[in-house]
Design an enzyme around this catalytic site. Structure first.
Site, PDB file in Angstrom:
ATOM      1  N   HIS A 408       0.853  -1.187   0.000  1.00  0.00           N
ATOM      2  CA  HIS A 408       0.000   0.000   0.000  1.00  0.00           C
ATOM      3  C   HIS A 408       0.887   1.234   0.000  1.00  0.00           C
ATOM      4  CE1 HIS A 408       0.985   0.900   4.210  1.00  0.00           C
ATOM      5  NE2 HIS A 408       0.862  -0.409   4.422  1.00  0.00           N
ATOM      6  N   CYS A 430      -9.438   3.688  21.895  1.00  0.00           N
ATOM      7  CA  CYS A 430      -8.921   4.880  21.215  1.00  0.00           C
ATOM      8  C   CYS A 430     -10.063   5.839  20.890  1.00  0.00           C
ATOM      9  CB  CYS A 430      -8.210   4.475  19.921  1.00  0.00           C
ATOM     10  SG  CYS A 430      -6.656   3.591  20.201  1.00  0.00           S
TER      11      CYS A 430
END
Length: 454
Positions: A408, A430
């Site tokens: 990627h 998170c």
């Protein structure tokens, strides 16, 4: 010498003859004379007394004397070294009043008896000093729709009496051994005045100082921007019978709940191994490990700018920026400026930790930054750490066609999401953000910027 009956009769006859006795003659013998003599003779025996046993119990400008009976004593006299004395016929209790605080007195108890030497015993005692200092540093502030009083601790105070002014008089709210006190807000009150007085406990009784410190506030002014600010809580059920306490460290049980009761969990303290909860509108503390969470208590409403500025006003940052994560409203706000002078520059929705994967609460700082976390099938980008592995980042993406974990190019910018949830608790701890918002923090917020997670 032997006395004969004939001699006795001769003596009696002679007495009658000379007119010296008009009574008829009586026959006496030696043994009868001896018994009569013994019965009329009196003898005195000395009584030996023991020194009286007594105790002295100092009190408020007083001393209580309690003494026991002494065998053979018929009178007692008590003395105080200031010159006073008092008499009693039997054992008992007596209190010397009007004594000076801090002064040491000697007390004497004497026991008396007829034909006996007076005996006595002495004891000394210091009269305790009651608190005469005034409380300093008294202030009032607001949090979670409640008023909080705090003041400086006095080393020689046993505790403090907290009063609220009603008309021209003060009404006692509570006695506390702590230097803080929390109270609910009186609806519609325009101005409230509180007074705090220290007290000294002597023999189980509180003696309050004659002077106290006062502080006044206007709840509507003090609380208008803050009264609805709170953190996200968690609906839980008790898993067993539990005891409730009034503080993190209190040992006094104030209430018990049976298994299966629903409460609102506010937070935990690992040091004291207790959890803070709301139950029927009141704050309590219980031992951690006795609750099972099943739902987050949050809102879709947002705080006003005035509320946000009022909340962050007291915080500082090592940079010119400050970030507030509001778990209750699921929103992140960014400020610029400095302590007591912050300006709101940006706000956006977020998705913090769920009820079983909670985000940490507290004050932290931005640390390391990463491009992304890339897993086998999903990824998140623009990672900004603020508490260990707890970070700001994008929502959970799926790789686009032609890209994978190992092949990627940053940023991937896929529009396919594995979890696009935003605006409600959903993460593993998170703070998930829209891609552009995650990028903003990652790009523009400097290291050491303060992050308030509440």
């Amino acid at each position: 010498m032997k006395i004969t009956n004939k001699l006795c009769l001769s003596v009696a006859s002679a007495l009658l003859f000379f007119g010296l006795c008009t009574y008829p003659a009586v026959s006496l013998n030696a043994s009868q004379t001896t018994v009569k003599s013994q019965s009329t003779t009196s003898s005195t025996e000395a009584v030996s007394l023991k020194a009286p046993y007594f105790t002295v119990t100092p009190g408020y400008k007083s001393a209580q004397i309690t003494w026991k009976a002494v065998t053979g004593a018929n009178k007692y006299k008590l003395f105080c070294s200031d010159g006073r004395s008092v008499k009693f016929k039997k054992a008992g209790t007596y209190t010397f009043n009007q004594l000076n605080e801090g002064q040491t007195y000697t007390f004497t108890v004497k026991a008396f008896a007829p034909n006996a030497k007076t005996v006595s015993r002495k004891l000394s005692a210091t009269i305790p000093v009651t608190i005469s200092q005034n409380v300093t540093g008294l202030s009032v502030y607001a949090s979670n729709s409640r008023l909080n009083l705090k003041w400086n601790t006095l080393y020689n105070a046993s505790g403090y009496s907290v009063y609220k002014k009603k008309g021209s008089n003060y009404t006692l709210l509570a006695n506390t051994t702590r230097s803080t006190y929390q109270t609910s807000i009186t609806s519609g009150a325009s101005s409230i005045t509180f007074m705090v007085k220290p007290y000294t406990t002597i023999n189980g009784k509180n003696y309050t100082s004659s002077t106290g410190a006062t502080v006044s506030c206007t709840p509507n002014t003090l609380l208008s921007p803050l009264k609805t600010i709170r953190t996200m809580t968690y609906f839980c059920k008790t898993t067993k019978k539990v005891s409730l306490y009034r503080s993190w460290t209190s040992k006094k049980v104030v209430k018990t709940l049976s298994s299966g009761v629903t409460v609102d969990l506010i937070g935990r303290n690992t040091k004291y191994k207790r959890s803070e909860i709301l139950y029927k509108g009141k704050t309590y503390y219980l031992t951690t490990g006795s609750l099972r969470a099943f739902k987050c208590n949050y809102t879709t409403s947002k705080y006003s700018t005035a509320q946000k500025l009022a909340y962050v006003k007291k915080y500082s940052s090592k940079t010119s920026y400050l970030i507030w994560v509001s778990h209750y409203t699921q929103e992140v706000s960014i400020f610029q400026g400095r302590k007591n002078n912050w300006k709101l520059i940006k706000s956006f929705p977020c998705a913090s930790g769920n009820y079983n994967t909670r985000s940490p609460h507290g004050t932290f700082r931005i640390g390391q930054k990463e491009n992304g976390w890339y897993y086998v099938n999903t990824y998140e980008e623009y990672i900004t750490h603020y508490c260990g592995r707890n970070s700001f980042h994008t929502r959970v993406h799926r790789y686009p066609s032609g890209s994978s974990q190992n092949h990627h190019k940053f940023p991937i910018a896929s529009t396919v999401y594995a979890d696009a949830t935003i605006g409600k608790p959903a993460s593993n701890g998170c703070v998930r953000l829209m891609d552009s918002d995650a990028y903003y923090i990652w790009k523009y917020m400097p290291t050491n910027t303060t992050v308030i997670s509440y």
